[in-house]
Design a protein around this motif. Structure first.
Motif, short mmCIF file in Angstrom:
data_model
loop_
_atom_site.label_atom_id
_atom_site.label_comp_id
_atom_site.label_asym_id
_atom_site.label_seq_id
_atom_site.Cartn_x
_atom_site.Cartn_y
_atom_site.Cartn_z
N GLN A 1 0.18 5.37 0.38
CA GLN A 1 -0.93 6.27 0.70
C GLN A 1 -0.39 7.64 1.08
OE1 GLN A 1 -3.37 6.16 4.54
NE2 GLN A 1 -4.56 4.87 3.17
N GLN B 1 0.84 -1.19 0.00
CA GLN B 1 0.00 0.00 0.00
C GLN B 1 0.87 1.25 0.00
OE1 GLN B 1 -2.68 0.16 3.30
NE2 GLN B 1 -3.55 2.11 2.72
N SER C 1 -4.65 6.69 -2.40
CA SER C 1 -4.09 5.38 -2.04
C SER C 1 -3.91 4.52 -3.28
CB SER C 1 -5.03 4.62 -1.11
OG SER C 1 -5.47 5.41 -0.06
#
Lengths: 416, 928
Positions: B434, B432, B470
């Motif tokens: 973000q 991820q 994101s």
């Protein structure tokens, strides 16, 4: 110090004001001038000022429990006490035994009127108590029995019965809402008539606004020892006047050191309008009122009132008039005469600071303090192993700190 | 456990041996303070007694109403110097020695001479340790002789009425100090430790303690404030720290700060880097870790051994404050301040967890998850505040900015077993990236000008706006054991953008007294909240065959959520008052709020099934009964009983979630028919303060009973592969109760300090839920108790002992009384001993024991020890050797429970290391 700002706004046109022009009287006097310097006062043992000291705990039970003595008069063998917290006037015997209670919630004939007792005065000559509630006044005997009810004849902030049906009354109530008449700050009535007036002021345009009229709590009249006569004092005036049914004179003219004397322009300066209290807060050494004046033989008791702790713990004095010797009542040293207990709570209480001496009667002075304070003093003086009178010893054993206040009955000497 | 008791016994016995080795009979000294010139007894005069040989202050007190004093428990056989002082008088000094056998000595009169009557050059004034200045209790710093490197905290430890607790809390005569000021102003944001552990005692003129009323209508609603008044030549200065340490296992710990202050401005710069689980969330916390403190036992400098994973922390920032009116009164402020803080965390975490979910009396779902997580997170915040406070007006503005970045990777393998047999396995890899950019703004205005028709007029506006971007990549594999052909493979990417904006406006009128209604006071209040959230998400699946990304139209969406929340209210208030002077003061307050909540939420999406528009209206009344009782000179109590109703509205993710098939073991299905729930809570609190002596105790008690209608609970369906589909449904029957209490008792005797504190919390809840369509109820009881005992003897020894216990028990009423339980205990002993002014040793031992219905009890001990040497002039330099987890037993046991689920397992944690660190504390306090 408890201060009262007289901010009454009565819409009634006072009878006193209407009659002022006819009855305004001159103050006649051959006053005694007293020079008083608080810094020259001395401490002294209690026994050098008082012949005897008696601690009289007031009986505490469900009915007699009250908060604080707002004002007290002593009539013969009775203590007449006004307590605002319980809205009652309570009558105790000279030994502290509870006798009667006149509740503000049960006034008048049959106790049917409910109200708030705003003030009371006592007439020793007739042994009557007069209670004020709103526009009514209720008369009671010292046995607590209701005598009669009347509507308020005069509006005043304080009053003193002078005998011969004459009553001295004080009221200072100027304001722009009133007609431009001349009123008297002090006036004497008989029945519904004003028979004398003193200290005139213009009701509409007086220079001193009521908010600037600062005086110590319920303290204009003090029994002068002679039957029916009272000492009278007023804010910003260093004279002590004596008023009776026959007239008024200046008893004492007090001179203070410069640092305690109000500046000459204090009453006239327009910049001080409505700010005199703040001015006094900023100048705590200035004495703004002389109060609690009592004489016993050659002794004169009095208080010099300051704001913001200027003369804190040294503002109440006894002066030997023929020698000029000045003793600080705040600084009296407990000794065997007082069972090594302080005779005032000046050190750590509020009663003497607020009320000073409550009354003088038949050769005695009276003050009071809280039961919890007396217990504290007893603990502090434990090492002295004082001998207490049986009643007081019993009270120390059985009483509790939440009991009613204790009256201190003091018999001043004639000389120091 | 036995060896802990042995250590306890040794430490407990040591001071006793010390006293027994050299018994010194104690005696009493009395006297009277008098002005002989005027024959006044001096009441409230300060008496101080010093040891002649080294001028050590042994005690002080004020003379009583008869000018008398009495010192008890003074050492006999050694010369003592008694100094009597009183404002406006010269001091009187007497020297005396109590007989060797103790007893009582009467020093008779201390005769003080008015300083006005003496020539100035002959006046030698000592500084009285304590005095009352109006309603303010003042302690003169110069009266207390301490080491030149002592700080304010060392001074406070010398004062009988003051207690400094292990957690930094300060109490004076049992009452907690709510605020510590320096020259009447907040010091570097108002953090207590920054002032008490940095400012040198020699810069302090006085410590002042006074009450500050927080509610003009309520005399009991007051807090105690401590003001550190600096000497006129010491109102400016700088202090800080620079230090670094390196240890085994590549452990490092470096930090530095510099703070400058003068009457108008305060500025701090600070930074820290370590991999020892010591982090900070803001500048105040960072500066708190770098104070100059010189004594006492504290645990807040210790690494957090319970924290999961290996953590690298880098943080730093700046704090600035400008005072436009440095000489303003205590009730006035005109301040501009700002705060910048940036932190970066890197986590390498591993865990092996097993959660047991009771499905039926004879059926448990056991899910095991072994995971590893790498996270790299940067958080940056900037805040400013302008505050203008006048006696009856408060105004402030607080703009803020925020920028966050997160990068994380996670891998885990999972398995699900029913009745002990594995039904399926799975694995998951995710990554991820973000970023978040946010801005906030708050404005507040309050007017309490007396005499105005509407007093206490209040207006507050809050704005929060943010933009979150994101990119998520997730790959999941699922293999059912019985039917391998039904296995699932996902490789999915998410690109998500969320923008939100919240506005909140609260307006309240002051109290309007209606005489015709018996003096009832009325006030109006309205809360207005507007929320908007725009979400834009593109989801693509990478097919294993071709490898080309394909848009997933079930999850790709654009939606706009808006909500409007309005709560108007009419409040009525009536107070009653009963008082007997010098006896008691009783006050009752009845307050009721007739409030209504109007709530509307709307979701517009390109996915038609998600579109909805719902409106709610529901009363939310509240009522309070307060009773305050003050028994003069004895104690004061404060009782409060409140009722409050609140609404919980379902969120879009509960109503119409995007059902993402990649969540294999827990699949959220949502429920568009979900209704809002209503919570009714009754809370009772009691605070008691004893007023008799400094050593009296105080206690607090709070209890809450609650009932929630239409509670939003789980209804889960678990298939034979161990996969659970979770719906949110409404169910009545959710009830809860909470009870908490605290008892505090500080005790000071001679030169010993013994503080004790007991805190307990209990929570009972009855939670309805559904498992495989069968209604069940979990009756859970959790309670935690902590007992803390702090002992200190002069400056030499300090020992802290604490015992905490936490229990959890859940009984499943719908599942044939199945019971889940766990217990966690921790016993901690901390010791600090000072060997002289420069060398100190500290050690702490924590024994942990965890037990559960799911596994055998586990016990482990963490033992840390350290030695610190201060050197250079003013003890400004420090070298420290510390050994952490000497027994190498630290094990992070996870042992938690909620409802019908119990989670146990372990996580990787900090383990044994040794570190050598050096530090230098630059300090300069000068005239400005």
């Amino acid at each position: 110090m408890q201060l009262i700002m007289n901010t009454h706004r009565y819409s009634l046109i006072l009878l006193a004001g209407l009659l002022t022009a006819d009855v305004a009287a001159q103050v006649t006097s051959t006053p005694v001038t007293l020079r008083i310097d608080p810094a020259q006062s001395q401490g002294a043992p209690v026994s050098s000022v008082f012949e005897s000291v008696e601690f009289i705990p007031l009986e505490t039970n469900r009915e007699s429990l009250f908060g604080q003595i707002h004002s007290m008069r002593v009539i013969k063998d009775r203590f007449i006490i006004h307590d605002r917290e319980t809205n009652a006037v309570l009558i105790f015997g000279s030994d502290g035994k509870f006798l009667h209670k006149i509740a503000g919630s049960r006034l008048g004939k049959g106790g049917t009127h409910r109200g708030t007792i705003s003030s009371f005065s006592a007439d020793p000559e007739n042994a009557t108590i007069l209670l004020k509630e709103g526009s009514r006044q209720f008369y009671y005997g010292t046995d607590g029995k209701f005598l009669r009810e009347d509507t308020l004849g005069f509006i005043n902030s304080e009053e003193a019965p002078l005998g011969q049906d004459a009553v001295a009354r004080v009221l200072y109530d100027p304001g722009p809402q009133y007609p431009d008449t001349t009123c008297n700050e002090l006036f004497v009535t008989r029945g519904h008539s004003v028979i004398a007036g003193y200290f005139p002021y213009q009701r509409q345009s007086a220079e001193i606004h009521p908010i600037d009229y600062i005086h110590i709590s319920h303290a204009s009249f003090y029994p002068a020892g002679m039957n029916g006569a009272y000492f009278f004092t007023r804010p910003y005036d260093y004279n002590v006047y004596r008023i009776s049914a026959t007239g008024m004179d200046t008893a004492f003219r007090v001179k203070l050191p410069l640092q305690h004397t109000l500046p000459p322009g204090f009453l006239k300066d327009p910049a001080l309008k409505n700010t005199r209290f703040q001015y006094l807060m900023n100048h705590p050494d200035f004495v703004f009122h002389i109060g609690n004046v009592y004489t016993f033989g050659n002794l004169l008791f009095f208080k010099l009132a300051t704001v913001n702790g200027g003369l804190k713990h040294n503002d109440s004095f006894v002066m030997e008039l023929n020698s000029g010797r000045l003793v600080s009542v705040n600084q009296l040293i407990p000794d065997a005469a007082s069972h090594f207990l302080p005779v005032t709570d000046d050190a750590n209480g509020v009663e003497f600071v607020n009320s000073n001496f409550l009354d003088a009667s038949e050769g005695y002075l009276y003050t009071n303090y809280a039961a919890v304070t007396l217990f504290g003093y007893q603990a502090e003086s434990a090492s002295k192993q004082a001998e207490y009178p049986a009643k007081l010893a019993s009270w120390f054993q059985k009483g509790n700190k939440k009991a009613n206040p204790v009256i201190i009955k003091l018999k001043p000497k004639q000389q120091l | 456990m036995r060896w802990i008791l042995t250590i306890l016994a040794i430490f407990a016995a040591t001071p006793v041996f010390a006293w027994q080795a050299k018994p010194v009979p104690a005696g009493e000294v009395r006297g009277t303070v008098r002005d002989p010139a005027r024959n006044f007894l001096l009441r409230g005069a300060t008496l101080a007694v010093y040891r002649v040989q080294d001028s050590l202050l042994l005690g002080f007190q004020l003379s009583n109403s008869s000018g008398e004093f009495s010192f008890r428990q003074l050492p006999s056989g050694i010369p003592l110097r008694f100094v009597a002082s009183y404002v406006g008088y010269t001091d009187a000094v007497k020297t005396a020695t109590l007989p060797a056998q103790g007893g009582m000595l009467d020093l008779k009169d201390f005769l003080l001479e008015s300083s006005a009557t003496r020539l100035k050059e002959f006046v030698v004034q000592s500084v009285p340790p304590v005095r009352m200045n109006g309603d303010t209790l003042e302690f003169n710093a110069d009266a207390f002789r301490l080491d030149s490197s002592a700080v304010v905290e060392d001074l406070l430890r010398k004062i009988n009425n003051v207690t400094i607790w292990g957690d930094g809390t300060i109490t004076v005569n049992g009452r907690e100090i709510s605020q510590v000021l320096v020259n009447g102003k907040p010091f570097f944001g108002g953090a207590t430790k920054l002032a008490t552990q940095n400012l040198p005692k020699n810069s302090v003129d006085k410590i002042q303690v006074y009450k500050q009323q927080t509610n003009n209508g309520n005399p009991y609603d007051s807090t105690s404030v401590m003001n550190i008044r600096l000497k006129s030549g010491r109102t400016a200065g700088k202090f800080g720290k620079t230090g670094a340490g390196y240890g085994t296992g590549d452990r490092f710990d470096a930090e530095g700060s510099i703070s400058l202050f003068n009457p108008k401005m305060q500025l701090s710069l600070a930074g820290a880097a370590n991999n020892t689980n010591r982090d900070a969330n803001d500048m105040t916390a960072l500066l708190n870790q770098q104070t100059f403190r010189s004594s006492g036992v504290t645990m807040d400098m210790q690494p957090d051994f319970r924290r999961k994973g290996r953590n690298d922390f880098y943080g730093g920032g700046a704090m600035w404050q400008y005072d436009f009116r440095p000489n303003a009164g205590a009730q006035e402020k005109n301040l501009l301040s700002s705060n910048l803080f940036i932190r970066n965390d890197a986590l390498d975490g591993r865990s092996d967890l097993e959660s047991t979910t009771q499905l039926a009396a004879d059926s448990q779902l056991v899910q095991r998850s072994v995971s590893r997580t790498f996270t790299d997170r940067t958080r940056s915040t900037f805040g400013a505040r302008y505050e203008n406070v006048l006696p009856h007006r408060i105004f402030y503005l607080t703009p803020s900015l925020e920028y966050n970045r997160l990068s994380s990777r996670q891998e885990n393998t999972q398995s699900a077993a029913i009745r002990g047999e594995i039904q399926s396995t799975g694995s998951n890899r995710s990554g991820q990236e973000q970023t978040y950019k946010g801005a906030g703004f708050q404005a507040y205005y309050q007017n309490t000008e007396p005499g105005e028709r509407f007093r206490n007029f209040r207006l507050q506006y809050d704005l929060q706006a943010g933009d979150q971007q994101s990119d998520i990549h997730q790959a999941t594999i699922f293999r059912p054991i019985a039917t391998p052909g039904n296995g699932i493979d996902y490789d999915r990417k998410y690109n998500r953008s969320v923008r939100h904006m919240y506005h909140t406006l609260t307006a309240a009128s002051g109290n309007l007294t209606i005489k015709q209604l018996g003096g009832i006071q009325l006030s109006l209040q309205n809360e207005l909240g507007i929320q908007s959230r725009n979400e834009d998400q593109v989801v693509t699946d990478v097919r294993s065959a071709g490898g080309h990304p394909v848009i997933n139209y079930g999850l790709t969406h654009r939606s706009e959520f808006t909500s409007l929340n309005i709560i108007p209210g009419l409040y009525m208030q009536k107070s009653f008052y009963r008082k007997l002077t010098n006896r008691y003061e009783h006050r009752w307050l009845l307050r009721g709020g007739a409030r209504m909540q109007f709530y509307r939420q709307e979701l517009s999406s390109n996915l038609a099934f998600r579109n909805y528009d719902k409106s709610y209206s529901s009363p939310v009344p509240e009522a309070t009964v307060e009773y305050q009782r003050s028994e003069y000179g004895s104690y004061s109590d404060w009782y409060r009983l409140t009722y409050k109703k609140t609404n919980q509205f379902p969120e879009p993710e509960q109503l119409v979630p995007l059902a993402d098939s990649i969540r294999i073991y827990y699949f959220d299905a949502g429920n568009p028919f979900l209704r809002h729930s209503e919570d009714h809570a009754v809370t009772f609190t009691l605070d008691k303060f004893m007023q008799r002596r400094p050593n009296d105790f105080t206690y607090k008690l709070a209890a809450t009973l609650g009932l929630r209608d239409r509670y939003m609970t789980d209804s889960s369906l678990t298939d034979n592969t161990g996969r659970t589909t979770r719906y949110i449904v409404n169910a009545n029957g959710y009830r809860y109760g909470r009870l908490s209490g605290e008892v505090i008792k500080p005790t000071k005797f001679n030169r010993n300090l013994l503080n004790s504190r007991l805190q307990s919390q209990l929570q009972l809840s009855h939670i309805p839920y559904f498992v495989n369509s069968i209604r069940s109820n979990a009756l859970s009881l959790s309670h935690q108790h902590t007992f803390l005992l702090e002992y200190a003897h002069t400056d030499r020894w300090a020992v802290h002992i604490s015992q905490s216990a936490a229990f959890y028990r859940a009984k499943q009423s719908g599942l044939e009384q199945t019971v889940l339980r766990n217990r966690n205990f921790a016993t901690q002993l901390s010791v600090k001993a000072n060997a002289g002014k420069r060398l100190s040793f500290d050690s702490n031992v924590t024994y942990n024991r965890n037990a559960s219905s799911a596994f055998e009890a586990i016990g482990y001990t963490i033992w840390n020890a350290g030695a610190t040497c201060r050197f250079l002039r003013g003890n400004n330099a420090e070298i420290r050797l510390h050994a952490l987890d000497l027994l190498r037993q630290n094990t992070a046991v996870v042992n938690t429970g909620f409802g019908n689920r119990l989670t146990t397992g372990t996580e990787n944690v900090l383990t044994q290391y040794f570190m050598l660190s050096v530090a230098y504390y630059p300090r300069q306090f000068k005239h400005k």
